[in-house]
Design an enzyme around this catalytic site. Structure first.
Site, PDB file in Angstrom:
ATOM      1  N   GLY A  91       1.122   4.283  -2.752  1.00 22.02           N
ATOM      2  CA  GLY A  91       1.514   4.513  -1.356  1.00 22.02           C
ATOM      3  C   GLY A  91       2.587   5.577  -1.286  1.00 22.02           C
ATOM      4  O   GLY A  91       3.558   5.477  -0.527  1.00 22.02           O
ATOM      5  N   SER A 150       2.505   8.815  -0.402  1.00 18.66           N
ATOM      6  CA  SER A 150       2.407  10.008   0.453  1.00 18.66           C
ATOM      7  C   SER A 150       3.137   9.879   1.778  1.00 18.66           C
ATOM      8  O   SER A 150       3.169  10.821   2.558  1.00 18.66           O
ATOM      9  CB  SER A 150       0.935  10.339   0.711  1.00 18.66           C
ATOM     10  OG  SER A 150       0.355  10.745  -0.493  1.00 18.66           O
ATOM     11  N   ASN A 206       4.440  18.961  -2.804  1.00 19.01           N
ATOM     12  CA  ASN A 206       3.736  18.922  -4.096  1.00 19.01           C
ATOM     13  C   ASN A 206       4.729  19.050  -5.254  1.00 19.01           C
ATOM     14  O   ASN A 206       4.473  19.718  -6.231  1.00 19.01           O
ATOM     15  CB  ASN A 206       2.639  19.989  -4.170  1.00 19.01           C
ATOM     16  CG  ASN A 206       3.191  21.354  -3.871  1.00 19.01           C
ATOM     17  OD1 ASN A 206       4.404  21.487  -3.709  1.00 19.01           O
ATOM     18  ND2 ASN A 206       2.343  22.354  -3.835  1.00 19.01           N
ATOM     19  N   VAL A 224      -5.295  10.959  -6.095  1.00 22.89           N
ATOM     20  CA  VAL A 224      -5.921  10.370  -4.909  1.00 22.89           C
ATOM     21  C   VAL A 224      -6.697   9.146  -5.374  1.00 22.89           C
ATOM     22  O   VAL A 224      -7.571   9.250  -6.237  1.00 22.89           O
ATOM     23  CB  VAL A 224      -6.886  11.373  -4.227  1.00 22.89           C
ATOM     24  CG1 VAL A 224      -7.642  10.705  -3.076  1.00 22.89           C
ATOM     25  CG2 VAL A 224      -6.104  12.578  -3.713  1.00 22.89           C
ATOM     26  N   ASN A 275       3.727  -0.258  -3.832  1.00 19.68           N
ATOM     27  CA  ASN A 275       4.261  -0.151  -2.472  1.00 19.68           C
ATOM     28  C   ASN A 275       3.183   0.074  -1.414  1.00 19.68           C
ATOM     29  O   ASN A 275       3.445  -0.152  -0.233  1.00 19.68           O
ATOM     30  CB  ASN A 275       5.275   1.015  -2.475  1.00 19.68           C
ATOM     31  CG  ASN A 275       5.533   1.601  -1.117  1.00 19.68           C
ATOM     32  OD1 ASN A 275       6.307   1.062  -0.342  1.00 19.68           O
ATOM     33  ND2 ASN A 275       4.861   2.716  -0.804  1.00 19.68           N
ATOM     34  N   SER A 316       7.846  -7.967   2.129  1.00 19.48           N
ATOM     35  CA  SER A 316       8.379  -7.863   3.497  1.00 19.48           C
ATOM     36  C   SER A 316       9.089  -9.171   3.823  1.00 19.48           C
ATOM     37  O   SER A 316       8.701 -10.235   3.312  1.00 19.48           O
ATOM     38  CB  SER A 316       7.223  -7.675   4.482  1.00 19.48           C
ATOM     39  OG  SER A 316       7.631  -7.991   5.802  1.00 19.48           O
ATOM     40  N   TYR A 327      -1.102 -10.085   7.068  1.00 15.07           N
ATOM     41  CA  TYR A 327      -0.010  -9.328   6.435  1.00 15.07           C
ATOM     42  C   TYR A 327       0.989 -10.267   5.754  1.00 15.07           C
ATOM     43  O   TYR A 327       1.344 -10.074   4.585  1.00 15.07           O
ATOM     44  CB  TYR A 327       0.684  -8.486   7.508  1.00 15.07           C
ATOM     45  CG  TYR A 327       1.787  -7.587   6.996  1.00 15.07           C
ATOM     46  CD1 TYR A 327       1.485  -6.364   6.406  1.00 15.07           C
ATOM     47  CD2 TYR A 327       3.126  -7.953   7.118  1.00 15.07           C
ATOM     48  CE1 TYR A 327       2.495  -5.531   5.936  1.00 15.07           C
ATOM     49  CE2 TYR A 327       4.143  -7.129   6.657  1.00 15.07           C
ATOM     50  CZ  TYR A 327       3.818  -5.908   6.079  1.00 15.07           C
ATOM     51  OH  TYR A 327       4.820  -5.085   5.621  1.00 15.07           O
ATOM     52  N   ALA A 364       0.554 -13.334   4.771  1.00 15.36           N
ATOM     53  CA  ALA A 364      -0.086 -13.997   3.619  1.00 15.36           C
ATOM     54  C   ALA A 364      -0.166 -13.038   2.437  1.00 15.36           C
ATOM     55  O   ALA A 364       0.112 -13.422   1.298  1.00 15.36           O
ATOM     56  CB  ALA A 364      -1.478 -14.492   4.013  1.00 15.36           C
ATOM     57  N   LYS A 399       1.768 -10.482   1.765  1.00 15.03           N
ATOM     58  CA  LYS A 399       3.100 -10.162   1.233  1.00 15.03           C
ATOM     59  C   LYS A 399       3.729 -11.385   0.551  1.00 15.03           C
ATOM     60  O   LYS A 399       4.517 -11.233  -0.385  1.00 15.03           O
ATOM     61  CB  LYS A 399       4.006  -9.658   2.355  1.00 15.03           C
ATOM     62  CG  LYS A 399       3.564  -8.299   2.925  1.00 15.03           C
ATOM     63  CD  LYS A 399       3.630  -7.223   1.875  1.00 15.03           C
ATOM     64  CE  LYS A 399       3.410  -5.827   2.419  1.00 15.03           C
ATOM     65  NZ  LYS A 399       3.453  -4.809   1.358  1.00 15.03           N
TER      66      LYS A 399
HETATM   67  N1  NAD Z   1       7.965   0.026   7.659  1.00 13.06           N
HETATM   68  C1  NAD Z   1       8.360  -1.243   7.713  1.00 13.06           C
HETATM   69  O1  NAD Z   1       8.962  -1.713   8.676  1.00 13.06           O
HETATM   70  C2  NAD Z   1       8.113  -2.143   6.530  1.00 13.06           C
HETATM   71  C3  NAD Z   1       8.748  -3.393   6.516  1.00 13.06           C
HETATM   72  C4  NAD Z   1       8.534  -4.259   5.454  1.00 13.06           C
HETATM   73  C5  NAD Z   1       7.680  -3.874   4.434  1.00 13.06           C
HETATM   74  N2  NAD Z   1       7.073  -2.664   4.462  1.00 13.06           N
HETATM   75  C6  NAD Z   1       6.181  -2.333   3.364  1.00 13.06           C
HETATM   76  O2  NAD Z   1       6.589  -1.141   2.745  1.00 13.06           O
HETATM   77  C7  NAD Z   1       5.456  -0.494   2.169  1.00 13.06           C
HETATM   78  C8  NAD Z   1       5.439   0.961   2.613  1.00 13.06           C
HETATM   79  O3  NAD Z   1       5.313   0.977   4.020  1.00 13.06           O
HETATM   80  P1  NAD Z   1       5.687   2.238   4.920  1.00 13.06           P
HETATM   81  O4  NAD Z   1       6.382   1.697   6.098  1.00 13.06           O
HETATM   82  O5  NAD Z   1       6.322   3.295   4.111  1.00 13.06           O
HETATM   83  O6  NAD Z   1       4.212   2.649   5.401  1.00 13.06           O
HETATM   84  P2  NAD Z   1       3.475   4.071   5.530  1.00 13.06           P
HETATM   85  O7  NAD Z   1       2.274   3.789   6.369  1.00 13.06           O
HETATM   86  O8  NAD Z   1       4.429   5.125   5.946  1.00 13.06           O
HETATM   87  O9  NAD Z   1       3.020   4.365   4.017  1.00 13.06           O
HETATM   88  C9  NAD Z   1       2.046   3.594   3.358  1.00 13.06           C
HETATM   89  C10 NAD Z   1       1.256   4.483   2.413  1.00 13.06           C
HETATM   90  O10 NAD Z   1       0.280   3.670   1.733  1.00 13.06           O
HETATM   91  C11 NAD Z   1      -0.930   4.408   1.663  1.00 13.06           C
HETATM   92  N3  NAD Z   1      -2.084   3.515   1.521  1.00 13.06           N
HETATM   93  C12 NAD Z   1      -2.576   2.670   2.466  1.00 13.06           C
HETATM   94  N4  NAD Z   1      -3.684   2.065   2.001  1.00 13.06           N
HETATM   95  C13 NAD Z   1      -3.883   2.532   0.736  1.00 13.06           C
HETATM   96  C14 NAD Z   1      -4.881   2.283  -0.256  1.00 13.06           C
HETATM   97  N5  NAD Z   1      -5.890   1.433  -0.036  1.00 13.06           N
HETATM   98  N6  NAD Z   1      -4.800   2.957  -1.427  1.00 13.06           N
HETATM   99  C15 NAD Z   1      -3.787   3.850  -1.654  1.00 13.06           C
HETATM  100  N7  NAD Z   1      -2.820   4.117  -0.738  1.00 13.06           N
HETATM  101  C16 NAD Z   1      -2.879   3.465   0.437  1.00 13.06           C
HETATM  102  C17 NAD Z   1      -0.973   5.188   2.959  1.00 13.06           C
HETATM  103  O11 NAD Z   1      -1.868   6.299   2.861  1.00 13.06           O
HETATM  104  C18 NAD Z   1       0.480   5.607   3.119  1.00 13.06           C
HETATM  105  O12 NAD Z   1       0.745   6.854   2.507  1.00 13.06           O
HETATM  106  C19 NAD Z   1       4.235  -1.282   2.625  1.00 13.06           C
HETATM  107  O13 NAD Z   1       3.826  -2.154   1.591  1.00 13.06           O
HETATM  108  C20 NAD Z   1       4.748  -2.060   3.804  1.00 13.06           C
HETATM  109  O14 NAD Z   1       4.027  -3.246   4.028  1.00 13.06           O
HETATM  110  C21 NAD Z   1       7.282  -1.779   5.479  1.00 13.06           C
END
Ligand code: NAD
Length: 236
Positions: free
Chosen positions: A12, A14, A43, A49, A78, A130, A143, A145, A147
């Site tokens: 995750g 990107s 980059n 990917v 992540n 989370s 979600y 469940a 996490k």
């Molecule tokens: N933002 C919040 O409030 C928050 C709170 C608690 C936990 N989290 C957790 O933190 C982590 C990151 O979240 P974020 O807020 O940075 O989200 P985000 O959407 O900005 O980033 C998530 C990344 O995961 C990638 N991704 C999704 N499905 C994928 C797959 N099947 N294979 C490979 N990559 C995949 C997406 O392309 C994206 O780049 C997550 O696990 C999220 O549940 C976020």
């Protein structure tokens, strides 16, 4: 603290928290391998990917990272998504997609990397969960469940890999402004802010900094821990 000489794989990578973890790892001198469905905005580090749900692809990615960098010491699992709906309206597809990405997607990389970490007799893993895993959340049956499953999975991995000198910890953020939460109505964001004892939401740099700490030699005695980074949003 310097992480020079260490190789880190981040899923995750990107967007949001994962991209910030990559940036901070790179700044600390680690070699960074990002894994994401989408290409990264910058980059500055190597990127694969891949869909984290696919175990065969996880094996390939880990093998290629080890071939290219000669090692793999640090894992940040992540990648995560949401598909919110009250549980009685949630579709099977929404349930499966979230569980497969957030929970199976952690297992695939733990399984692929475990032989490498055991061989090295060294490794530090952080799984991003989370606070909603701990407290439950309206509209997030899938979600929460997934996490909560991550915590059971991480603690089991901590037990299974402990004798190899590998630590496995969990970071549980509260609400952070990223792509994942961008579409939330302002009143939901404001309610989350009011829940915090610090009166503000957490920044993604702060979540990433905690992840980084758990990857440093200073944190090597910490394993099986769940570290909340939530400005006191939930104190259960
Ligand atoms: N933002 C919040 O409030 C928050 C709170 C608690 C936990 N989290 C957790 O933190 C982590 C990151 O979240 P974020 O807020 O940075 O989200 P985000 O959407 O900005 O980033 C998530 C990344 O995961 C990638 N991704 C999704 N499905 C994928 C797959 N099947 N294979 C490979 N990559 C995949 C997406 O392309 C994206 O780049 C997550 O696990 C999220 O549940 C976020």
């Amino acid at each position: 603290m310097s992480l020079a000489g260490k190789t880190a794989l981040v899923t995750g990578s990107s967007s949001g928290i994962g991209a910030e973890v990559c940036r901070q790892l790179h700044e600390s001198g680690a070699r960074v391998a990002g894994v994401d469905l989408q290409a990264p905005a910058s980059n500055r580090f190597r990127h694969w990917v891949a869909d984290v749900r696919c175990p065969r692809r996880a094996e390939e990615v880990v093998q290629e990272v080890v071939q290219e960098f000669g090692s793999l010491h640090l894992l940040v699992l992540n990648a995560g998504i949401t598909a919110d709906r009250m549980l009685w309206r949630m579709t099977e597809e929404e349930w499966d997609r979230v569980i497969d990405t957030n929970l199976k997607g952690v297992w695939t990389y733990l399984r692929a990397a475990a032989p490498v970490l055991r061989r090295q007799q060294e490794g530090q893993v952080v799984v991003v969960s989370s606070i909603n895993a701990l407290r439950g959340k309206l509209g997030q049956a899938n979600y929460a469940a997934s996490k909560a499953g991550c915590i059971g999975l991480a603690r089991t991995a901590a037990r299974e890999l402990g004798s190899a000198g590998v630590s496995v910890n969990v970071v549980a953020p509260g609400m952070v402004r990223t792509e994942l939460t961008r579409e939330l109505p302002p009143e939901v964001v404001e309610r989350a802010r009011q829940e915090t004892v610090l009166g503000r939401l957490v920044e993604m740099e702060e979540v990433a900094a905690t992840v980084l700490f758990l990857l440093t030699p200073a944190a090597r005695a910490i394993t099986g821990a769940v570290v909340q980074v939530d400005a006191g949003q939930w104190m259960g």
